[in-house]
Design an enzyme around this catalytic site. Structure first.
Site, PDB file in Angstrom:
ATOM      1  N   TYR A  15      -2.835   1.053   5.440  1.00 48.45           N
ATOM      2  CA  TYR A  15      -4.107   1.646   5.731  1.00 48.45           C
ATOM      3  C   TYR A  15      -4.500   2.310   4.501  1.00 48.45           C
ATOM      4  O   TYR A  15      -5.589   1.966   3.778  1.00 48.45           O
ATOM      5  CB  TYR A  15      -3.937   2.717   6.575  1.00 48.45           C
ATOM      6  CG  TYR A  15      -5.349   3.445   7.041  1.00 48.45           C
ATOM      7  CD1 TYR A  15      -6.412   2.706   7.718  1.00 48.45           C
ATOM      8  CD2 TYR A  15      -5.635   4.900   6.505  1.00 48.45           C
ATOM      9  CE1 TYR A  15      -7.641   3.306   7.915  1.00 48.45           C
ATOM     10  CE2 TYR A  15      -6.907   5.321   6.715  1.00 48.45           C
ATOM     11  CZ  TYR A  15      -7.752   4.582   7.394  1.00 48.45           C
ATOM     12  OH  TYR A  15      -9.175   5.188   7.805  1.00 48.45           O
ATOM     13  N   LYS A  19      -7.698   0.713   1.800  1.00 45.21           N
ATOM     14  CA  LYS A  19      -8.842   1.672   1.366  1.00 45.21           C
ATOM     15  C   LYS A  19      -8.664   1.759  -0.286  1.00 45.21           C
ATOM     16  O   LYS A  19      -9.998   1.915  -0.839  1.00 45.21           O
ATOM     17  CB  LYS A  19      -8.825   3.011   1.931  1.00 45.21           C
ATOM     18  CG  LYS A  19      -8.739   2.960   3.501  1.00 45.21           C
ATOM     19  CD  LYS A  19      -9.984   2.104   3.863  1.00 45.21           C
ATOM     20  CE  LYS A  19     -10.012   2.246   5.565  1.00 45.21           C
ATOM     21  NZ  LYS A  19     -11.045   1.739   5.964  1.00 45.21           N
TER      22      LYS A  19
END
Length: 113
Positions: A15, A19
């Site tokens: 994750y 990002k």
């Protein structure tokens, strides 16, 4: 849009990496098109109150990860509403922001300062 996870490392490895990649691609794109009136910025909202967030069952979350993430956020600060993020987007789409490119703008009422 991306989350502050890309700036602060809050969350799982995949994750956070995805990002951070968005932030890097934004800076690359802004540099590539600098001086052409094409701008590229990224908005990093914190938690946004959406139906998905409202339906999240806290007992299903990884408690250890949530405790680590809480080190980077003041949980007493109000969360963003979709309109808060939309207003930042509207500003960036306007001529008033014509000199802004390649920036990572955190939209979180200061919860991650």
């Amino acid at each position: 849009m991306t989350k502050p996870a890309g700036k602060f490392g809050c969350g799982g490895a995949a994750y956070v990496s995805s990002k951070a990649a968005v932030i890097g691609a934004t800076k690359h794109t802004a540099l590539r098109f600098a001086g052409t009136q094409i701008r590229c910025n990224v908005i990093c909202p914190s938690t946004i109150v959406t139906p998905m967030v409202k339906q999240t069952d806290p007992s299903t979350l990884d408690r250890d990860m949530m405790m680590q993430m809480a080190k980077h956020a003041d949980l007493k600060v109000q969360p963003c509403m979709p309109e808060d993020v939309a207003n930042v987007l509207l500003f960036l789409a306007s001529d008033e922001s014509r000199s802004i490119t390649g920036q990572t703008i955190v939209c979180d009422f200061g919860s991650t300062l």
